[in-house]
Design a protein around this motif. Structure first.
Motif, short mmCIF file in Angstrom:
data_model
loop_
_atom_site.label_atom_id
_atom_site.label_comp_id
_atom_site.label_asym_id
_atom_site.label_seq_id
_atom_site.Cartn_x
_atom_site.Cartn_y
_atom_site.Cartn_z
N UNK A 25 0.83 -1.20 0.00
CA UNK A 25 0.00 0.00 0.00
C UNK A 25 0.87 1.25 0.00
N UNK A 26 1.95 1.22 0.76
CA UNK A 26 2.85 2.37 0.84
C UNK A 26 3.41 2.73 -0.53
N UNK A 27 3.72 1.72 -1.34
CA UNK A 27 4.29 1.95 -2.67
C UNK A 27 3.22 1.98 -3.76
N UNK A 28 1.94 1.92 -3.32
CA UNK A 28 0.81 2.01 -4.25
C UNK A 28 0.81 0.89 -5.29
N UNK A 29 1.17 -0.32 -4.85
CA UNK A 29 1.13 -1.48 -5.75
C UNK A 29 0.29 -2.60 -5.13
N UNK A 30 -0.64 -2.23 -4.23
CA UNK A 30 -1.47 -3.25 -3.58
C UNK A 30 -2.35 -4.02 -4.57
N UNK A 31 -2.69 -3.38 -5.70
CA UNK A 31 -3.52 -4.06 -6.71
C UNK A 31 -2.75 -5.17 -7.43
N UNK A 32 -1.43 -5.19 -7.26
CA UNK A 32 -0.61 -6.21 -7.94
C UNK A 32 -0.36 -7.42 -7.05
N UNK A 33 -0.94 -7.46 -5.87
CA UNK A 33 -0.64 -8.45 -4.85
C UNK A 33 -0.62 -9.88 -5.37
N UNK A 34 -1.59 -10.24 -6.20
CA UNK A 34 -1.71 -11.63 -6.66
C UNK A 34 -1.15 -11.85 -8.06
N UNK A 35 -0.49 -10.85 -8.62
CA UNK A 35 0.03 -10.95 -9.99
C UNK A 35 1.38 -11.66 -10.01
N UNK A 36 1.68 -12.41 -11.08
CA UNK A 36 3.02 -12.97 -11.26
C UNK A 36 4.01 -11.84 -11.57
N UNK A 37 5.02 -11.63 -10.76
CA UNK A 37 5.91 -10.46 -10.96
C UNK A 37 6.67 -10.46 -12.28
N UNK A 38 6.95 -11.64 -12.83
CA UNK A 38 7.74 -11.68 -14.07
C UNK A 38 6.96 -11.14 -15.27
N UNK A 39 5.64 -10.99 -15.13
CA UNK A 39 4.83 -10.49 -16.24
C UNK A 39 4.47 -9.01 -16.08
N UNK A 40 5.01 -8.37 -15.07
CA UNK A 40 4.74 -6.95 -14.85
C UNK A 40 5.60 -6.08 -15.75
N UNK A 41 5.24 -4.81 -15.84
CA UNK A 41 6.05 -3.85 -16.59
C UNK A 41 7.35 -3.58 -15.84
N UNK A 42 8.30 -2.94 -16.54
CA UNK A 42 9.57 -2.64 -15.91
C UNK A 42 9.43 -1.77 -14.67
N UNK A 43 8.57 -0.75 -14.75
CA UNK A 43 8.36 0.12 -13.60
C UNK A 43 7.72 -0.60 -12.43
N UNK A 44 6.76 -1.48 -12.72
CA UNK A 44 6.11 -2.25 -11.67
C UNK A 44 7.09 -3.22 -11.01
N UNK A 45 7.91 -3.87 -11.83
CA UNK A 45 8.92 -4.78 -11.28
C UNK A 45 9.88 -4.02 -10.36
N UNK A 46 10.26 -2.82 -10.77
CA UNK A 46 11.18 -2.03 -9.95
C UNK A 46 10.54 -1.71 -8.60
N UNK A 47 9.26 -1.35 -8.61
CA UNK A 47 8.57 -1.07 -7.35
C UNK A 47 8.51 -2.31 -6.46
N UNK A 48 8.32 -3.47 -7.06
CA UNK A 48 8.26 -4.72 -6.29
C UNK A 48 9.63 -5.01 -5.65
N UNK A 49 10.70 -4.83 -6.40
CA UNK A 49 12.02 -5.12 -5.84
C UNK A 49 12.39 -4.12 -4.74
#
Length: 279
Positions: free
Chosen positions: A126-150
């Protein structure tokens, strides 16, 4: 400021006859925002891997919070918890099947309860505003989303020092702005941040202090204005100053801007440009 990291004479080479870094002295204070610049192959990534304890120096001493590191398993566990690293390529870091499990991975390995892991992971997403990605496979995310996850991977571990290796590389301008916003937020919370980058505009905006790596050691250490004013140093490091600095330099020489205006004073710069009808 309190000194967190102290290096004396640190050297390391991947090949015995060639040192990537040699006799490096380094001091990092609590709460600093440090940017590391230099050409490709200068040793920036190696410096980060040594800071995090992934690599062990061939010689020299490393002290953390005044305590010398002897590279025991216990010390390495402590060091890697206290000093987190976010790699340039997110796919080097991502290991799990969903974003939730990816961010939870480190906490689970440290033995936290499932309930505490869940609370901390959800709060971080929630802090990084990626709570909607919680159940997504990270390898299929965009580059920016992957960076936020890491970044979430490391932040959830609550390290004292965060190392970011080229955090905005290969990102579009919108995602670059998002990463810079996150870094600013982390810095405002009192964390110590060390960033390597080739983006001199970002370096001039973000850094309290810039370290210039070249010739196997740290050849420059100062404020953005001090570093970008040193033509000889930049030439040795194969680095060009930010465009903003070049513009400000010309305007100062023409007496349009005051000499004490800093690179980070962007609002004052805009005011002066409007005053002289240059913007």
């Amino acid at each position: 400021m309190k000194e967190l990291i102290k290096w004396k004479g640190i050297s390391f080479g991947y090949q015995e006859e060639k040192k990537v870094l040699k006799d490096v002295d380094l001091s990092i204070q609590k709460g600093e925002k440090i940017v590391v610049i230099g050409s490709n192959g200068a040793g920036k990534s190696t410096l980060f891997l040594l800071l995090n304890g992934i690599l062990k120096p061939e010689s020299g001493s490393y002290a953390y919070k005044g305590r010398e590191i002897h590279y025991t398993k216990q010390e390495m566990r402590m060091l890697r918890k206290e000093i987190g690293i976010v790699f340039q390529e997110p796919d080097q870091q991502i290991v799990s099947q969903t974003v939730f499990h990816e961010v939870a991975f480190g906490l689970m390995n440290l033995g936290y309860s499932k309930e505490e892991v869940k609370q901390r992971v959800l709060a971080m997403l929630e802090k990084l505003n990626i709570q909607d990605l919680k159940d997504c496979p990270p390898h299929y995310l965009s580059g920016g989303q992957k960076k936020s996850v890491t970044i979430a991977d490391i932040l959830v571990m609550e390290p004292e020092v965060l190392l970011f290796d080229e955090p905005t590389a290969s990102l579009d301008p919108l995602n670059q702005e998002n990463v810079e916003r996150i870094l600013g937020q982390i810095a405002n919370e009192g964390k110590t941040i060390v960033v390597s980058t080739h983006d001199m505009e970002f370096a001039s905006r973000f850094a309290d202090r810039i370290l210039v790596v070249g010739e196997g050691t740290i050849i420059g250490n100062g404020t953005p204005m001090e570093i970008f004013s040193d033509k000889n140093l930049l030439s040795r490091a194969f680095v060009k100053p930010p465009v903003l600095y070049e513009i400000m330099k010309v305007l100062k020489e023409k007496k349009i801007l005051p000499n004490d205006l800093e690179l980070t004073d962007s609002e004052k710069l805009i005011q002066f440009l409007h005053l002289f009808k240059l913007g």
